[in-house]
Design a protein around this motif. Structure first.
Motif, PDB file in Angstrom:
ATOM      1  N   GLN A   1       0.824  -1.214   0.000  1.00  0.00           N
ATOM      2  CA  GLN A   1       0.000   0.000   0.000  1.00  0.00           C
ATOM      3  C   GLN A   1       0.856   1.260   0.000  1.00  0.00           C
ATOM      4  OE1 GLN A   1      -2.691  -1.380   3.229  1.00  0.00           O
ATOM      5  NE2 GLN A   1      -4.334  -0.583   1.941  1.00  0.00           N
TER       6      GLN A   1
ATOM      7  N   ARG B   1      -5.776   0.581  -8.904  1.00  0.00           N
ATOM      8  CA  ARG B   1      -6.282   1.955  -8.804  1.00  0.00           C
ATOM      9  C   ARG B   1      -5.310   2.824  -8.021  1.00  0.00           C
ATOM     10  NH1 ARG B   1     -10.435   0.719  -4.631  1.00  0.00           N
ATOM     11  NH2 ARG B   1     -11.458  -0.318  -6.337  1.00  0.00           N
TER      12      ARG B   1
ATOM     13  N   LEU C   1      -7.157  10.558   2.721  1.00  0.00           N
ATOM     14  CA  LEU C   1      -8.490  10.892   3.215  1.00  0.00           C
ATOM     15  C   LEU C   1      -9.066   9.798   4.095  1.00  0.00           C
ATOM     16  CD1 LEU C   1     -10.011  12.319  -0.066  1.00  0.00           C
ATOM     17  CD2 LEU C   1      -9.366  13.602   1.976  1.00  0.00           C
ATOM     18  N   LEU C   2      -8.556   8.594   3.896  1.00  0.00           N
ATOM     19  CA  LEU C   2      -9.123   7.482   4.640  1.00  0.00           C
ATOM     20  C   LEU C   2      -8.566   7.366   6.055  1.00  0.00           C
ATOM     21  CD1 LEU C   2      -9.439   4.747   1.898  1.00  0.00           C
ATOM     22  CD2 LEU C   2     -11.176   6.277   2.786  1.00  0.00           C
ATOM     23  N   ALA C   3      -7.748   8.315   6.427  1.00  0.00           N
ATOM     24  CA  ALA C   3      -7.251   8.324   7.801  1.00  0.00           C
ATOM     25  C   ALA C   3      -8.355   8.823   8.730  1.00  0.00           C
ATOM     26  CB  ALA C   3      -6.043   9.226   7.906  1.00  0.00           C
ATOM     27  N   GLU C   4      -8.222   8.486   9.991  1.00  0.00           N
ATOM     28  CA  GLU C   4      -9.190   8.921  10.986  1.00  0.00           C
ATOM     29  C   GLU C   4      -8.915  10.366  11.398  1.00  0.00           C
ATOM     30  OE1 GLU C   4     -12.178   7.061  12.486  1.00  0.00           O
ATOM     31  OE2 GLU C   4     -10.903   6.806  14.244  1.00  0.00           O
ATOM     32  N   ARG C   5      -9.965  11.085  11.653  1.00  0.00           N
ATOM     33  CA  ARG C   5      -9.806  12.441  12.165  1.00  0.00           C
ATOM     34  C   ARG C   5      -9.730  12.453  13.689  1.00  0.00           C
ATOM     35  NH1 ARG C   5     -13.141  16.041   9.428  1.00  0.00           N
ATOM     36  NH2 ARG C   5     -12.753  15.758   7.237  1.00  0.00           N
TER      37      ARG C   5
ATOM     38  N   SER D   1      -3.974   5.456  -5.327  1.00  0.00           N
ATOM     39  CA  SER D   1      -4.349   5.433  -3.926  1.00  0.00           C
ATOM     40  C   SER D   1      -4.349   6.826  -3.326  1.00  0.00           C
ATOM     41  CB  SER D   1      -3.402   4.508  -3.180  1.00  0.00           C
ATOM     42  OG  SER D   1      -4.030   3.995  -2.038  1.00  0.00           O
ATOM     43  N   THR D   2      -4.715   7.811  -4.139  1.00  0.00           N
ATOM     44  CA  THR D   2      -4.741   9.198  -3.653  1.00  0.00           C
ATOM     45  C   THR D   2      -5.695   9.357  -2.491  1.00  0.00           C
ATOM     46  OG1 THR D   2      -6.384   9.618  -5.340  1.00  0.00           O
ATOM     47  CG2 THR D   2      -4.135  10.328  -5.825  1.00  0.00           C
ATOM     48  N   ALA D   3      -6.723   8.500  -2.473  1.00  0.00           N
ATOM     49  CA  ALA D   3      -7.730   8.637  -1.420  1.00  0.00           C
ATOM     50  C   ALA D   3      -7.227   8.172  -0.066  1.00  0.00           C
ATOM     51  CB  ALA D   3      -8.975   7.849  -1.799  1.00  0.00           C
ATOM     52  N   SER D   4      -6.091   7.467  -0.060  1.00  0.00           N
ATOM     53  CA  SER D   4      -5.688   6.842   1.192  1.00  0.00           C
ATOM     54  C   SER D   4      -5.424   7.856   2.305  1.00  0.00           C
ATOM     55  CB  SER D   4      -4.465   5.959   0.977  1.00  0.00           C
ATOM     56  OG  SER D   4      -3.398   6.752   0.492  1.00  0.00           O
TER      57      SER D   4
ATOM     58  N   SER E   1      -9.370  -7.859  -1.932  1.00  0.00           N
ATOM     59  CA  SER E   1     -10.630  -7.533  -1.248  1.00  0.00           C
ATOM     60  C   SER E   1     -10.764  -6.028  -1.035  1.00  0.00           C
ATOM     61  CB  SER E   1     -10.694  -8.218   0.117  1.00  0.00           C
ATOM     62  OG  SER E   1     -10.812  -9.602  -0.049  1.00  0.00           O
ATOM     63  N   LEU E   2      -9.653  -5.378  -0.749  1.00  0.00           N
ATOM     64  CA  LEU E   2      -9.674  -3.939  -0.501  1.00  0.00           C
ATOM     65  C   LEU E   2      -9.642  -3.137  -1.797  1.00  0.00           C
ATOM     66  CD1 LEU E   2      -7.275  -3.687   2.566  1.00  0.00           C
ATOM     67  CD2 LEU E   2      -9.710  -3.199   2.548  1.00  0.00           C
TER      68      LEU E   2
ATOM     69  N   VAL F   1      -7.133  -2.803  -3.896  1.00  0.00           N
ATOM     70  CA  VAL F   1      -5.834  -2.215  -4.218  1.00  0.00           C
ATOM     71  C   VAL F   1      -5.192  -2.974  -5.378  1.00  0.00           C
ATOM     72  CG1 VAL F   1      -3.519  -1.705  -3.339  1.00  0.00           C
ATOM     73  CG2 VAL F   1      -5.520  -1.363  -1.873  1.00  0.00           C
TER      74      VAL F   1
END
Lengths: 465, 465
Positions: free
Chosen positions: B14, B70, B77-81, B72-75, B54-55, B57
């Motif tokens: 990843q 795909r 954003l996928l962090a927790e706030r 992984s620019t979104a990764s 499954s994920l 990636v």
């Protein structure tokens, strides 16, 4: 220590208590004596006595042994009752019948796969892994948004139709139904109007009734909702439109891009929310258009769960919406639920991550395709035909032969051990009296068609008289 | 195969994808190559790749290997706030803060036991047993009433205060909160009036708000609700009275027999329903009076769960009511939830039947008693005193020193890593501004009292200026 041995000892004691062979205050044999008497291990009796203490049948007095602590007259009352079949056919008829049905009944009317089609080994493996996981997963409340990795998984899945999410736009809930319920509570008040499909999933109707909402049922064509009638419906100022995305329940239809575009434009112009229920998404071969792709989170809320492809016993769903709305839904979720099941979310996540899961889904799709073709053929012999042949999924929406009423057919089949799904359960306008929804995965037993043949003959004979 | 090794490999891939070292369409090293390169087993890489598929990636192309599918620019954003602490103190303040809190925060304000006090081994044992149980338990929906043996257990427990039930008078739900929510929906409509205690469990207030109800908060004395004021409240024609049985939240009070009798007579004469929340029942040494014993199911509905003594992660509750009402609640439950979690019910039942459970409860009661005595002593040094010393349970309802405001104290303590439960969260009349609820099980860390001492000094200093 076999569970059955412990249960055997428990039943033995309970039976003696209920037959008054052991009365209140009587000391039962010591653990050692009883083990010898029954020729079983001491630990079996220890465990059986402990459970009887938990159940309040025995009490333990330190140094003195175990004593019967209450008469068991109530034990007769504690038996299960039979099921009554007198209920009127209403939106909940199918659910109640299907859920209450003894295992030996056949359920071509229900909305789920037979348990032999579910990924049992992945679930068992997940449970074993969870049994060894860190204690906070087993014991603590979840954080309000729910399981982090499961949210990440849900976000990733959306990339398949060009939607990028952040994790605060996702809430883990207990089920799709609960998700809709929360959203309804948040966005609507009694007497508000919503648009649904005609036909639509019967439980949408039950939810609408529970919220005291008005509704407009827009006919569902082979491309999606009838756009002209949808436009007309907007004059009643509906607040939202509730539909199945991907594969429509009960018709099996996939939304066409043209219709998605028409409906999206109407929704955008009128500030109409759309709830897209993703429940059958994993059965799709190629994803049908999604309103979320066209309109984004400003107007579209997606919900879904893992019930159909993983397990119906492990309740877990999700809501995708704008961050502010998720925050407000969390407040409502805490007020009305307190928390979702963290353990269920972890088991589901583990099973999704199991390398067998994707293979299982591929196998499922093939099985469903095969069963669909076979079911269509078998129904054709009975002059029962699907309105369209779905691209994927588990449902066939079928027209019955002339003069055959779906409710009469369903009631007679029920008496012979077959649960059907009569059309008007799905149709708010009740113009589906001659339709039946078949779940192809539940149609593999020959008995389904034998009983259908028999009952159709009876109904035709009666009409002939 | 260590789970951590698989995760290590996943993270490695990843990371390379997100840093564009592996771009979309690139083939990743073969399983064998990568295993050699990383000096780990082939099966670890197989499992890691499968999970990345499954994920979404990677994708697997048959015969050709694994490819990055795909960007992984979104990764990011996928962090927790992080958590925001700006929220106003309202009935949900404590819940949201406590549920959102990082593990290192101390929570004397929360309503549950620390996980070290929970029967972890019994839960793990139950999970292992369930992993081997019959497949219908793991995969199928529950019957509408829910788990049979768990209902039998709930019925047996009621015999302790002379109530005999049949199994159709019990519904397994997801939680106590959901139980009340269902009952409210069934019995009440917006603008109806209910009676609650003042103070009462803050989530009762959140539920009342969610349903748009009116309420009368009757002061809770050391014997139960003030009977004279309760009588006065009846002129507003309330539909029901919602209260904690056994051990009252937040005050720790046990209802006296005289008060129970007075309230029961008033309820009977006025056809008032009583909802008795049994949530803390397992902490009682001797059962306090129950309205159910006096009035029966015609007017009393009991609810409860296993959250406090078994696990908060495994959601499972129950409702006890007349058979007809249970039947109607089931319809509502299906419409708004579809089904309760059968798996959770089975895990809970297995844990309850574990021979260690009763011993654990005995241990818990002793621990709580000890912690209560110690907490009272430590609070006394700070001039914080409980209104009464509860006979059992986890809560102390305490008055703060003069001029100290509970919300100011709570906000300052929150900034120092301590979550408190300010009195007005529990008080509809908001006359508890000088009260705090302490959970004695969460007060074993010295830091709680150090921070309290520090903040109380600050607040006094400020006043002195």
């Amino acid at each position: 220590m076999a569970a059955t041995k412990i249960e055997y000892v428990m039943q033995l004691v309970q039976k003696q208590v209920s037959q008054n062979l052991l009365t209140v205050g009587t000391r039962v044999p010591s653990v050692r004596q009883y083990a010898q008497q029954l020729n079983c291990s001491v630990s079996t009796v220890v465990e059986a006595y402990a459970r009887l203490v938990s159940l309040g049948v025995l009490e333990s007095r330190i140094g003195a042994g175990y004593f019967v602590c209450r008469p068991s007259t109530a034990s007769g009352l504690l038996a299960e009752r039979g099921i009554e079949y007198s209920r009127e056919v209403d939106p909940l008829w199918i659910s109640r019948q299907s859920l209450d049905a003894p295992e030996e009944m056949l359920k071509p009317g229900c909305g789920w796969l037979p348990k032999e089609w579910m990924p049992e080994q992945a679930i068992r493996k997940a449970l074993k892994a969870v049994a060894k996981s860190k204690s906070s997963l087993l014991l603590d409340y979840s954080i309000p948004h729910g399981h982090v990795d499961l949210r990440r998984y849900v976000a990733r899945k959306r990339e398949a139709y060009d939607v990028e999410l952040n994790l605060n736009q996702i809430l883990v809930s207990d089920s799709s139904t609960q998700s809709i319920d929360l959203i309804f509570r948040h966005l609507l008040k009694a007497e508000d109007t919503v648009i649904i499909d005609d036909p639509c999933y019967f439980n949408f109707r039950a939810l609408i009734k529970a919220h005291g909402l008005n509704f407009i049922a827009v006919p569902f064509t082979k491309n999606g909702p009838d756009a002209a009638l949808f436009k007309q419906a907007l004059q009643y100022q509906p607040k939202l439109y509730l539909t199945n995305s991907g594969i429509h329940n009960p018709t099996g239809t996939a939304l066409s891009m043209q219709t998605a575009y028409e409906i999206a434009k109407l929704a955008e112009k009128n500030g109409l929310y759309i709830i897209e229920d993703e429940i059958f998404t994993d059965f799709e071969y190629a994803p049908a258009p999604r309103y979320l792709t066209l309109l984004g989170l400003k107007q579209v809320i997606q919900i879904g769960s893992f019930t159909k492809t993983l397990s119906a016993a492990i309740r877990c769903g999700y809501i995708i919406a704008q961050e502010e709305m998720i925050d407000q839904l969390i407040d409502l979720n805490i007020a009305t639920h307190f928390n979702s099941s963290h353990l269920n979310a972890e088991i589901i996540y583990q099973a999704l991550m199991d390398s067998s899961y994707l293979r299982h889904i591929e196998w499922l799709k093939k099985q469903l395709h095969k069963s669909m073709i076979e079911t269509v053929k078998k129904l054709a012999i009975l002059n029962i035909h699907p309105v369209l042949l779905p691209k994927a999924g588990i449902f066939l929406w079928c027209r019955l032969p002339n003069q055959i009423d779906a409710i009469q057919l369903s009631q007679r089949c029920l008496a012979k051990g077959i649960i059907l799904a009569p059309g008007n359960s799905f149709s708010q306008s009740e113009n589906a009296g001659q339709f039946i929804r078949f779940n192809v995965a539940q149609c593999t037993d020959k008995k389904v068609f034998d009983v259908l043949t028999e009952v159709l003959e009876e109904l035709k004979m009666r009409d002939a008289v």
